[in-house]
Design a protein around this motif. Structure first.
Motif, PDB file in Angstrom:
ATOM      1  N   ASP A   1     -20.557  91.466  39.332  1.00  0.00           N
ATOM      2  CA  ASP A   1     -20.648  90.036  39.051  1.00  0.00           C
ATOM      3  C   ASP A   1     -19.310  89.334  39.257  1.00  0.00           C
ATOM      4  OD1 ASP A   1     -23.453  89.904  38.000  1.00  0.00           O
ATOM      5  OD2 ASP A   1     -22.625  91.280  36.508  1.00  0.00           O
TER       6      ASP A   1
ATOM      7  N   ALA B   1     -18.684  92.400  45.551  1.00  0.00           N
ATOM      8  CA  ALA B   1     -19.910  91.600  45.497  1.00  0.00           C
ATOM      9  C   ALA B   1     -21.049  92.327  46.202  1.00  0.00           C
ATOM     10  CB  ALA B   1     -19.676  90.235  46.127  1.00  0.00           C
TER      11      ALA B   1
ATOM     12  N   PRO C   1     -18.814  86.186  44.084  1.00  0.00           N
ATOM     13  CA  PRO C   1     -18.530  86.799  42.780  1.00  0.00           C
ATOM     14  C   PRO C   1     -17.571  85.959  41.957  1.00  0.00           C
ATOM     15  CG  PRO C   1     -17.269  87.891  44.488  1.00  0.00           C
ATOM     16  CD  PRO C   1     -18.197  86.926  45.186  1.00  0.00           C
TER      17      PRO C   1
END
Length: 282
Positions: free
Chosen positions: A230, A225, A16
């Motif tokens: 994101d 994640a 992420p």
């Protein structure tokens, strides 16, 4: 000069993005070039750089003390934008999202003038805190005219209308606040609730979704994640490390670099101090 990458575009596959929050002026603004270069080297994707303001109702004691230190040192909008303008051309990966409070920093300034000043300083995005509902449309439209990407926010428990508004107007990224409470004083994120909120935003949002509040460790980031975020936003835990360094006579940039490397550690237990265990630094 080429257009910068979108937020979190350079994150590695399967990892992420990472945003860190700091008040401009804590550590002192003259250290910002060194600090930003360190974040760039350590593959931090975003610096949420706040123009300090007092008595935030959403911030816990650590962030409020940080803002007080920065304000006492004279950090304001003009000084913050000037500092961003100096460092922005040298950054390769790091994006800068300016966080400003409407009442303390923006009120009395025309929305077009404010958006243009933030853009011209080199900020990659803007998160405007506490905009009165009747002025939100003007804020959105001014940012659009200036070509200034917006960070919008909603909560994991927000209703459909608030989620839809945040998703519609986010052009930098959407900051999903994991739960109500003051920063640094909240419990860990609720995985089931966050999973549902992220699934909803996936269908409504065209930009990355970053989750913050209660995110303190590498393990927290890995969990986000897995849930579909994101990116992760880390605030009070890092600010606490800077405060500890300043209190104990250590270098705050070196201490923050150590903190960032811990956040990027895959696996293992990352031991961080409870940032709000005490009301004053020990």
């Amino acid at each position: 000069m080429p257009e910068p990458d979108p937020f979190f575009a350079r994150r590695r596959p399967g990892r992420p993005g990472l945003a860190v929050f700091l008040n401009a002026g804590d550590p002192p603004l003259e250290r910002l070039p060194e600090l930003a270069a360190m974040l760039d080297e350590n593959e931090v994707d975003c610096l949420e750089l706040a123009v300090p303001f007092p008595d935030s109702v959403t911030d816990g004691p650590v962030v409020r003390r940080s803002a007080d230190r920065a304000l006492a040192a004279g950090a304001g909008l003009e000084q913050t934008l000037a500092a961003v303008a100096r460092i922005r051309p040298g950054l390769r990966r790091l994006r800068i999202a300016l966080l400003a409070d409407w009442s303390h920093t923006v009120r009395g300034t025309g929305p077009d003038d404010f958006a243009a000043a933030v853009r011209d300083a080199g900020c990659d995005g803007l998160l405007l805190h506490g905009v009165p509902p009747r002025l939100r449309t003007a804020h959105y439209e001014a940012a659009h005219r200036a070509g200034l990407p917006l960070v919008t926010t909603c909560y994991a428990v927000s209703g459909p209308e608030a989620v839809a508004e945040a998703a519609r107007h986010a052009t930098a990224y959407l900051y999903l606040v994991a739960h109500y409470g003051r920063s640094g004083t909240s419990a860990a994120p609720d995985p089931a609730r966050l999973s549902r909120a992220l699934a909803t935003l996936r269908t409504a949002c065209a930009v990355p979704v970053a989750v913050g509040f209660g995110v303190k460790t590498a393990e927290d980031i890995a969990l986000l994640a897995d849930l579909g975020a994101d990116a992760a936003v880390v605030g009070s835990a890092g600010v606490a490390r800077i405060e500890a360094a300043l209190t104990q006579g250590r270098d705050p940039v070196e201490e923050f670099a150590s903190f960032v490397r811990e956040l990027r550690t895959a696996g293992g237990t990352v031991r961080l101090p409870d940032p709000d265990a005490k009301e004053s630094p020990s």
